[in-house]
Enzyme design. Structure first.
Site, PDB file in Angstrom:
ATOM      1  N   SER A   1      13.336  29.882  74.903  1.00  0.00           N
ATOM      2  CA  SER A   1      13.314  31.390  75.321  1.00  0.00           C
ATOM      3  C   SER A   1      12.887  32.150  73.902  1.00  0.00           C
ATOM      4  CB  SER A   1      14.318  31.806  76.092  1.00  0.00           C
ATOM      5  OG  SER A   1      14.113  32.864  76.870  1.00  0.00           O
TER       6      SER A   1
ATOM      7  N   LYS B   1      13.195  29.477  85.363  1.00  0.00           N
ATOM      8  CA  LYS B   1      14.037  30.033  84.496  1.00  0.00           C
ATOM      9  C   LYS B   1      15.260  29.853  85.185  1.00  0.00           C
ATOM     10  CE  LYS B   1      14.625  32.457  80.904  1.00  0.00           C
ATOM     11  NZ  LYS B   1      14.387  32.091  79.653  1.00  0.00           N
TER      12      LYS B   1
END
Length: 585
Positions: free
Chosen positions: A383, A189
């Site tokens: 996402s 991430k």
């Protein structure tokens, strides 16, 4: 005593008559244009891709003013499909020079051009130069979908391959006394790394290299197919670029070096002296949509960061914002209209988890009513953007679409040291130990850091569980390809995260399969919510004088220079920071 009211009544009557006259004249002008703009019997559709290519056109007047002139992907795809089946259209000429589109848009247009060529009508592309002082790999990739590529003498082909550059702000924040108190789930991430590091971490580098290598493989294979050369040769011309002058001919990159007026003459020689050129936008406005009658299919388009409330255009970021309430209402309206299927177009880096979950719920509600939902991704659907798509019956993405990023990031910027440098000393009173959880003047204490960690774990696990349920995978299978990692559409298909590669055409084919619509049955593709109509245009609060248009033009130019500053301000919390389910842009 009666003269004053009489005068007022007369003035009001004159104003009313003037308003009616303006509306009547506007209607007459619109009607005259509609009746006078007919498609010639021998039309060559012309598409100028040197203008801005957009995913969607902003629905509000201010957004339209700020984005300037441009054309949206849906108009291009729809117009080319109509032209493919229109006997009045004899050919297609597309112009492209600069880098006006991203790779996902280039893939979408390429698919539409390939479909158009199935009609047997010639499709030619003309360029003054493929890039001036810029990488034009995407533009040239698109060009290889055409029957012939023409370039002006003296032009270049800036075919130089792909490069992924990221800006790391860790040293900047440390230098200025700003503590970046962020954490993520998990190592891929990358939003956190861009705020805390000074260079690529190994996972971040690994993911970026995999992305551009996947895109490079797809581009070179497509160039090889389009130019009828082997893949090794295609890789060589990409790796050894840029190319100029006669070298572009010697290596088969273009078919002829001729001027634009010579292109017009050449096409008229081939297609008839009576051939007339007509811009795609004008042709589409007159000929209409190919998908305008038949089985009813809803098209819902979502673009931008995902937030609660209504969709809108952000004039500071110069980007659309996707509102969950607008999308939820669109899904409910489509269900109420008993459509046969829904196509959900997504272009988004992600955003707020609660907003994504609200839209996902509407997708499941539609499916429970027996209405299949097909998600089609644009250039980016990662996402929270992937979260929106995963509940659909089938997911479609372009080979180079950036998707997945199944992960979370959360934190805050602590600015107390920075403030002290300016002689500002924050102090506070509070009622609870965690009242400063979101305060920028205090770092997390031990309890708050534990709560943050629990929150990240909870949201990540929920994300993974939702993907596992919607995609028919186990938790461990999703976690293995999750951890916040981005994938291309090609890789995502191989990993089971999406179902098919392509764009609108592929999505429509899947609609037929999922909804049981016969291949020979026509389709009516209807926008939800509907685009602004003629009356909205008449009554819209757009710029009312040239000075306002000049301001919009000036802001566009200034904004391009301010983009890095705006992005730093955004991640620093001065503007709205990253949401939990969001990728860096």
């Amino acid at each position: 005593m009666r003269s004053k009211p009489t005068l007022i009544y007369r003035i009001m009557a004159w104003i009313g008559m003037a308003v009616i006259a303006v509306i009547f004249i506007s209607l007459l002008v619109w009607l005259f244009q509609a009746l006078s703009e007919d498609v010639p019997s021998n039309t060559i559709v012309e598409l100028n891709l040197d203008q801005s290519v957009m995913e969607t056109v902003p629905g509000d007047p201010v957004g339209r003013a700020l984005t300037g002139e441009g054309i949206d992907i849906k108009t291009i795809v729809d117009g080319l499909e109509q032209a493919k089946h229109d006997d009045r259209v004899s050919g297609l000429l597309v112009r492209v020079s600069g880098n006006t589109m991203n790779i996902g848009q280039a893939e979408e247009i390429r698919e539409a051009v390939t479909s158009f060529r199935e009609s047997g009508k010639p499709a030619y592309l003309y360029s003054e130069t493929f890039g001036q002082v810029e990488n034009a790999t995407y533009s040239y990739y698109l060009a290889t979908a055409f029957d012939r590529i023409f370039m002006q003498p003296g032009g270049d082909v800036n075919l130089v391959g792909l490069r992924s550059e990221q800006f790391f702000l860790g040293d900047f924040f440390r230098k200025h006394g700003i503590e970046v108190d962020y954490d993520h789930r998990y190592e891929y991430k990358s939003a956190k790394d861009m705020l805390t590091e000074s260079e690529f971490t190994e996972p971040f580098r690994e993911a970026n290299e995999a992305i551009i290598n996947s895109q490079y493989a797809h581009l070179t294979e497509a160039i090889a197919e389009g130019r009828k050369i082997d893949t090794d040769q295609a890789r060589k011309v990409v790796d050894e670029g840029p190319w100029y002058g006669h070298l572009t001919l010697d290596h088969g990159l273009v078919d002829s070096l001729i001027y634009r007026d010579e292109i017009f003459a050449l096409m008229r020689d081939e297609l008839g002296d009576d051939a007339e050129f007509l811009y795609l936008e004008n042709y589409y406005g007159e000929a209409g949509s190919y998908w305008d009658n038949g089985a009813k299919v809803a098209l819902i388009q979502g673009e931008g960061a995902i937030v609660g409330g209504e969709s809108r255009y952000d004039p500071i970021m110069m980007q659309p914002v996707m509102g969950s309430e607008t999308l939820a209402r669109a899904f409910r309206s489509a269900v109420e209209d008993e459509v046969d299927a829904i196509i959900f177009r997504i272009e988004s880096p992600g955003g707020a988890p609660w907003a994504s979950e609200a839209v996902r719920r509407e997708i499941h509600q539609a499916r429970e009513q027996g209405i299949p939902v097909i998600a089609t991704m644009g250039n980016v659907a990662g996402s929270g953007g992937y979260y929106l798509a995963m509940g659909a019956n089938k997911i479609v993405a372009q080979p180079s679409t950036i998707t997945a990023s199944i992960g979370v990031v959360h934190g805050k910027f602590v600015t107390s040291e920075l403030l002290k440098d300016f002689g500002i000393n924050p102090d506070h009173v509070s009622t609870s130990p965690s009242s400063d959880y979101f305060a920028a003047s205090e770092p997390y204490n031990e309890h708050q850091r534990e709560r943050q960690s629990d929150w990240l774990d909870y949201n990540y696990e929920q994300f993974v569980e939702r993907v596992a349920d919607d995609r028919g995978m186990s938790f461990d299978e999703v976690h293995e390809v999750g951890k916040g990692r981005i994938w291309t559409g090609s890789d995502a298909r191989d990993l089971g995260l999406i179902d098919a590669l392509g764009g609108y055409h592929t999505a429509l084919n899947l609609v037929r399969e999922e909804a049981g619509i016969d291949p020979d049955t026509d389709i009516e593709l209807k926008n939800y919510p509907p685009p602004p109509g003629f009356w909205d245009f008449i009554t819209g609060e757009g710029p009312d004088r040239s000075e306002k248009l000049l301001i919009a033009e000036t802001w566009r130019g200034v904004h391009q220079q301010l983009v890095p500053v705006i992005q730093v301000a955004r991640v620093a919390g001065i503007l709205e920071p990253y949401h939990l389910y969001e990728m860096p842009r």
